[in-house]
Design a protein around this motif. Sequence first.
Motif, PDB file in Angstrom:
ATOM      1  N   MET A 270     -16.557 -44.639 -49.146  1.00  0.00           N
ATOM      2  CA  MET A 270     -15.542 -44.018 -48.300  1.00  0.00           C
ATOM      3  C   MET A 270     -15.784 -44.378 -46.836  1.00  0.00           C
ATOM      4  SD  MET A 270     -14.750 -39.969 -47.621  1.00  0.00           S
ATOM      5  CE  MET A 270     -14.842 -39.591 -49.366  1.00  0.00           C
ATOM      6  N   THR A 271     -14.797 -44.998 -46.210  1.00  0.00           N
ATOM      7  CA  THR A 271     -14.890 -45.342 -44.790  1.00  0.00           C
ATOM      8  C   THR A 271     -13.904 -44.532 -43.949  1.00  0.00           C
ATOM      9  OG1 THR A 271     -13.319 -47.168 -45.134  1.00  0.00           O
ATOM     10  CG2 THR A 271     -15.683 -47.686 -45.282  1.00  0.00           C
ATOM     11  N   ASP A 272     -12.900 -43.925 -44.609  1.00  0.00           N
ATOM     12  CA  ASP A 272     -11.885 -43.133 -43.922  1.00  0.00           C
ATOM     13  C   ASP A 272     -11.474 -42.027 -44.887  1.00  0.00           C
ATOM     14  OD1 ASP A 272      -9.628 -42.017 -42.763  1.00  0.00           O
ATOM     15  OD2 ASP A 272      -8.687 -43.932 -42.253  1.00  0.00           O
ATOM     16  N   ILE A 273     -11.674 -40.770 -44.471  1.00  0.00           N
ATOM     17  CA  ILE A 273     -11.420 -39.660 -45.392  1.00  0.00           C
ATOM     18  C   ILE A 273      -9.936 -39.493 -45.710  1.00  0.00           C
ATOM     19  CG2 ILE A 273     -13.477 -38.396 -44.666  1.00  0.00           C
ATOM     20  CD1 ILE A 273     -11.659 -36.554 -43.052  1.00  0.00           C
ATOM     21  N   THR A 274      -9.055 -40.165 -44.966  1.00  0.00           N
ATOM     22  CA  THR A 274      -7.625 -40.070 -45.258  1.00  0.00           C
ATOM     23  C   THR A 274      -7.161 -41.168 -46.206  1.00  0.00           C
ATOM     24  OG1 THR A 274      -6.931 -41.453 -43.391  1.00  0.00           O
ATOM     25  CG2 THR A 274      -7.235 -39.086 -42.977  1.00  0.00           C
ATOM     26  N   ARG A 275      -8.049 -42.106 -46.528  1.00  0.00           N
ATOM     27  CA  ARG A 275      -7.701 -43.235 -47.394  1.00  0.00           C
ATOM     28  C   ARG A 275      -8.488 -43.134 -48.690  1.00  0.00           C
ATOM     29  NH1 ARG A 275      -3.391 -45.887 -45.994  1.00  0.00           N
ATOM     30  NH2 ARG A 275      -4.219 -47.851 -46.791  1.00  0.00           N
TER      31      ARG A 275
END
Length: 239
Positions: free
Chosen positions: A193-198
């Motif tokens: 996970m690099t972006d919690i919205t993606r």
Amino acid sequence: MTSKAKTIVFGVLTAIAAAVCVRLGIWQLDRLQQRRAQNAIVVARGEAPLLSVADLRGQDTSITHWRQVQVDAVADYEHELVHATRTQNGSPGVHLLTPVRPLDGSWGDTAILVLRGYLYAADGRTVDFGKARESDTLRLKTLLTSFPPIKAGQARMQSSPRAMRLLNPDTIATLIGRPVAPFVLLALGDTIMTDITRPSRVPPPAVTEGPHLSYALQWFGFATVFVIGFVAFARTKRR
């Protein structure tokens, strides 16, 4: 009851207990062999050539289960759902379920459900669907999995209309307004996970032998303890 009679009774009980433990140990070894056979099937299917979505039409999913499938399809983001209360690396979240329509039209009006990945959700059900979108046309390598066994209870969460407690294909078909294929495709790719919205991809199930060998050794160990304990008791009584 005489001392000799007590020893005999104790010996009989010890033999029964040891026999039960040995039988349970053998049962665990049988489970281990079954697990190894299943793992061999999973590995072989994972190494088989890619299937297309069209290849799955009319197939017995027990034969194609764990096969990799190439997906080229249009995503129906308006009817996305989430499988609520999932976790990944200890964080609460959801699994994002996206209905897709294959570009080759092989499935007609039937939706193919793709588990696109994991999304962080503090409450285990609420996410921003808009930010989680990818391209309108998805090109994914996926793993064919089955719907979990149907359980009793409310499949849909009343507090969140697009969140599912249980993956019931009939309920999902009702929510998205069209039939659903009898399988779920797990999107493969980067699980970091690099972006919690993606969405980050969900790791496929690990191929392991499970705890069966350690359980078998434990049962055999219990049987040994029973026998040694009786031998020590009998020697003490003779003295």
